[in-house]
Design an enzyme around this catalytic site. Structure first.
Site, short mmCIF file in Angstrom:
data_model
loop_
_atom_site.label_atom_id
_atom_site.label_comp_id
_atom_site.label_asym_id
_atom_site.label_seq_id
_atom_site.Cartn_x
_atom_site.Cartn_y
_atom_site.Cartn_z
CB SER A 137 0.72 6.75 4.84
OG SER A 137 0.05 7.26 3.70
CE1 TYR A 150 -2.09 1.67 3.90
CE2 TYR A 150 -2.60 3.97 3.48
CZ TYR A 150 -1.69 2.94 3.54
OH TYR A 150 -0.37 3.17 3.21
N1 LIG Z 1 2.78 3.28 -2.21
C1 LIG Z 1 2.25 4.33 -1.61
O1 LIG Z 1 1.56 5.15 -2.25
C2 LIG Z 1 2.50 4.59 -0.15
C3 LIG Z 1 2.25 5.89 0.34
C4 LIG Z 1 2.45 6.13 1.69
C5 LIG Z 1 2.90 5.13 2.53
N2 LIG Z 1 3.13 3.88 2.02
C6 LIG Z 1 3.60 2.85 2.96
O2 LIG Z 1 4.93 2.50 2.59
C7 LIG Z 1 5.18 1.13 2.93
C8 LIG Z 1 5.72 0.38 1.73
O3 LIG Z 1 4.68 0.37 0.75
P1 LIG Z 1 4.91 -0.02 -0.77
O4 LIG Z 1 4.18 0.99 -1.55
O5 LIG Z 1 6.32 -0.27 -1.02
O6 LIG Z 1 4.04 -1.38 -0.82
P2 LIG Z 1 4.19 -2.72 -1.67
O7 LIG Z 1 2.82 -3.29 -1.80
O8 LIG Z 1 4.96 -2.47 -2.91
O9 LIG Z 1 5.06 -3.63 -0.69
C9 LIG Z 1 4.53 -4.07 0.53
C10 LIG Z 1 5.11 -5.43 0.86
O10 LIG Z 1 4.56 -5.87 2.11
C11 LIG Z 1 4.39 -7.27 2.03
N3 LIG Z 1 3.42 -7.78 2.99
C12 LIG Z 1 2.06 -7.63 2.96
N4 LIG Z 1 1.51 -8.32 3.96
C13 LIG Z 1 2.52 -8.90 4.65
C14 LIG Z 1 2.58 -9.75 5.79
N5 LIG Z 1 1.46 -10.16 6.42
N6 LIG Z 1 3.78 -10.16 6.24
C15 LIG Z 1 4.92 -9.78 5.59
N7 LIG Z 1 4.94 -9.00 4.50
C16 LIG Z 1 3.75 -8.56 4.04
C17 LIG Z 1 3.90 -7.48 0.59
O11 LIG Z 1 4.03 -8.86 0.19
C18 LIG Z 1 4.77 -6.52 -0.18
O12 LIG Z 1 5.93 -7.16 -0.67
C19 LIG Z 1 3.86 0.60 3.46
O13 LIG Z 1 3.86 0.65 4.87
C20 LIG Z 1 2.82 1.56 2.91
O14 LIG Z 1 1.66 1.60 3.70
C21 LIG Z 1 2.95 3.60 0.71
#
Ligand SMILES: NC(=O)c1ccc[n+]([C@@H]2O[C@H](COP(=O)([O-])OP(=O)(O)OC[C@H]3O[C@@H](n4cnc5c(N)ncnc54)[C@H](O)[C@@H]3O)[C@@H](O)[C@H]2O)c1
Length: 257
Positions: A137, A150
């Site tokens: 991220s 985080y």
């Molecule tokens: N959304 C943002 O703004 C953003 C920005 C930068 C990076 N990211 C990163 O991108 C990636 C995807 O994020 P997203 O925004 O699609 O998130 P999201 O919350 O939409 O999806 C994350 C998924 O991870 C699953 N999860 C959580 N704990 C778990 C566990 N213990 N075992 C298995 N699955 C589990 C959740 O059930 C969910 O379906 C993440 O690594 C996040 O940190 C997100």
């Protein structure tokens, strides 16, 4: 289950960017395996696709992850692409944030990456081909007030992935470390419901998940390891390297403490 096409494994495929990637690969005819704790979310991702399959697994449980990967490979075929998306994102002031939540974040966001790497990477290395995509991220580059726990997980993800890439740079595999700014997914709600920094409010609108998935493909094809999906993200990374004090000054000004 195998349709003879390449298999993609996506953790966190029940939501957000994992879902976006899963549906896109499925539409291209690839076989997609999802690992997530959210069974309902995975069912929604798989809706209308017979080539998306789900495993309800907690990514922090190494034995369960290994067992699921073995099942995926025996039912769907060898894994040629891994997208590790699973994560949580509760925010808070470090000294006040629940101790168990801080540790849980590290166990999922970083520990999950360790688990899925050790379960999937040996097979990819043996075959000498595959795409390994790790989601860090911009939070893994620029620390901010209220996001410390985080951010620490994403610094760990970045360091782990970068080392992994260099340990296997002659393996024939392609590695990518994805560093998005805010993306419009359900993850943001977790931050908003805990302690949302004003800095994030001040930034431009969250980008669409499709922008990130496009950027990953383009970077893999070009052989670019760090994926910055927007120009501002790239500039932010340079600024952090050149003038971290300036960024902190602005953060304190905006947050008011
Ligand atoms: N959304 C943002 O703004 C953003 C920005 C930068 C990076 N990211 C990163 O991108 C990636 C995807 O994020 P997203 O925004 O699609 O998130 P999201 O919350 O939409 O999806 C994350 C998924 O991870 C699953 N999860 C959580 N704990 C778990 C566990 N213990 N075992 C298995 N699955 C589990 C959740 O059930 C969910 O379906 C993440 O690594 C996040 O940190 C997100």
């Amino acid at each position: 289950m195998s349709n003879g096409a390449e298999t993609v494994l996506i953790t966190g495929g029940g939501s957000g960017m994992g879902r976006e990637a899963a549906r896109r690969f499925a539409a291209q005819g690839l076989t997609v395996a999802l690992l997530d704790v959210n069974s309902e979310g995975m069912a929604e991702t798989a809706d209308s696709f017979s080539n998306i399959h789900s495993w309800t697994v907690d990514i922090t449980d190494f034995d369960a992850v290994c067992a699921a990967v073995r099942e995926v490979e025996s039912q769907c075929g060898p894994i040629y692409r891994l997208y590790n998306c699973a994560a949580i994102m509760p925010f808070g002031k470090l000294v006040e944030q629940d101790n168990a939540i801080i540790h849980k974040q590290m166990a999922i966001n970083y520990g999950g990456l360790v688990n899925i790497t050790q379960a999937v990477l040996p097979g990819m290395l043996e075959r000498g081909r595959g795409d390994f995509v790790s989601f860090a991220s911009m939070a893994g580059i620029i620390p901010m007030l209220l996001t410390g726990a985080y951010t620490a997980t994403k610094f760990a993800v970045r360091a782990f992935t970068e080392t992994l890439y260099h340990e296997h740079r002659d393996s024939g595999l392609r590695f990518a470390c994805v560093c998005p700014p805010a993306v419009a997914t359900p993850l943001l709600k977790q931050g908003r419901e805990t302690a949302w920094p004003k800095m994030l409010e001040d930034q431009s609108e969250p980008i669409a998940p499709s922008v990130v998935i496009d950027a990953i493909q383009s970077c893999l094809d070009k052989g670019t390891f760090f994926v910055y999906p927007t120009r501002n993200a790239k500039i932010g990374a340079i600024m952090r390297r050149l003038a971290p004090g300036l960024i902190w000054k602005q953060v304190h000004q905006v947050e008011g403490f």
